[in-house]
Scaffold this motif. Structure first.
Motif, short mmCIF file in Angstrom:
data_model
loop_
_atom_site.label_atom_id
_atom_site.label_comp_id
_atom_site.label_asym_id
_atom_site.label_seq_id
_atom_site.Cartn_x
_atom_site.Cartn_y
_atom_site.Cartn_z
N HIS A 1 -0.09 2.79 4.42
CA HIS A 1 1.34 2.47 4.51
C HIS A 1 1.93 3.06 5.81
O HIS A 1 2.66 2.36 6.53
N GLU B 1 6.78 15.77 3.76
CA GLU B 1 5.46 16.33 4.04
C GLU B 1 5.38 17.10 5.35
O GLU B 1 4.31 17.56 5.74
N THR C 1 0.83 -1.21 0.00
CA THR C 1 0.00 0.00 0.00
C THR C 1 0.87 1.26 0.00
O THR C 1 2.09 1.19 0.16
N GLU C 2 0.21 2.39 -0.15
CA GLU C 2 0.88 3.69 -0.09
C GLU C 2 0.06 4.63 0.80
O GLU C 2 -1.02 4.29 1.26
N HIS C 3 0.63 5.82 1.03
CA HIS C 3 -0.06 6.89 1.74
C HIS C 3 -0.48 6.46 3.15
O HIS C 3 0.29 5.82 3.84
N GLN C 4 -1.69 6.79 3.56
CA GLN C 4 -2.10 6.59 4.95
C GLN C 4 -2.05 5.13 5.42
O GLN C 4 -1.52 4.87 6.51
N LEU D 1 8.76 10.82 5.75
CA LEU D 1 7.48 11.53 5.88
C LEU D 1 7.70 12.94 6.40
O LEU D 1 7.08 13.90 5.93
#
Length: 215
Positions: free
Chosen positions: A36, A121, A31-34, A117
């Motif tokens: 992950h 971000e 998965t990616e983003h949240q 992260l």
């Protein structure tokens, strides 16, 4: 083949840790983003709990039970090459060191993920520290270049951490595959399902090893 006795070896926390970590790593890998990020936090939490349990948990959960001297590891490897493998109550000497390196790799993986992260971000637990390092590099730049330089430092820092994160991801995957190969080989050589033992908590153990535990 030596006589064996079935006994309970793995306590509930070790079993929950094992399957929980497997699930967290699988989710993070695919998965990616949240999802992950959340899987990474879950993995780090599980490893932290397991490390503490490695000092205060039951016998076979403790590091001193399965982190063996190099001589014992080499003796275990020689037995394997001769087609023999003792049914030990806990982890065998080689598997013990694989777990140690896996724990270290997972710590590097999750910490570098948090740093990535933070750099890309400005989010996560390390956002303040990583952002602070980036800002300090451009503290003495001229005002007209300040925004451009800060953005460049952030991108460079993000790429550096991402490369470190990718290295630990590949290293962790390699150790996981090594672990799976060891479980398969051990199951075949010992004539028992070692993966099932991590569900039930029970496994077949050589009687001589059982007697050592009782002494």
């Amino acid at each position: 083949m030596n006589a064996t006795t079935e006994q309970r070896v793995w306590d509930p926390l070790v079993r929950v840790f094992h399957w929980g970590l497997a699930a967290a790593f699988a989710v993070a890998w695919f998965t990616e983003h949240q999802p992950h990020v959340l899987a990474g936090y879950a993995a780090l939490t599980l490893v932290a709990v397991r490390v503490v349990w490695g000092f205060i948990g039951p016998r076979h959960a403790r590091f001193r039970d399965f982190v063996r001297p190099p001589g014992e590891v080499m003796a275990h490897v020689r037995e394997m090459l001769q087609g023999r493998m003792k049914r030990e109550a806990g982890h065998n000497p080689l598997a013990g060191w694989v777990y140690v390196f896996l724990f270290l790799s997972l710590i590097g993986l999750t910490v570098s993920g948090m740093a990535t992260l933070a750099a890309e971000e400005s989010a996560g637990p390390l956002a303040g520290m990583v952002a602070g390092e980036q800002e300090s590099t451009s503290l003495y730049e001229d005002d007209e270049y300040e925004d451009h330089e800060e953005e460049g430092h952030a991108e460079a820092g993000g790429r550096d951490w991402e490369e470190i994160h990718e290295f630990f991801a590949n290293l962790t995957l390699a150790l996981v595959l090594l672990h799976l190969a060891g479980v398969l080989l051990g199951s075949l050589m010992q004539g028992q399902n070692l993966a099932a033992g991590m569900i039930t908590g029970r496994k077949q153990v050589d009687n001589e090893d059982t007697q050592e535990e009782r002494s």
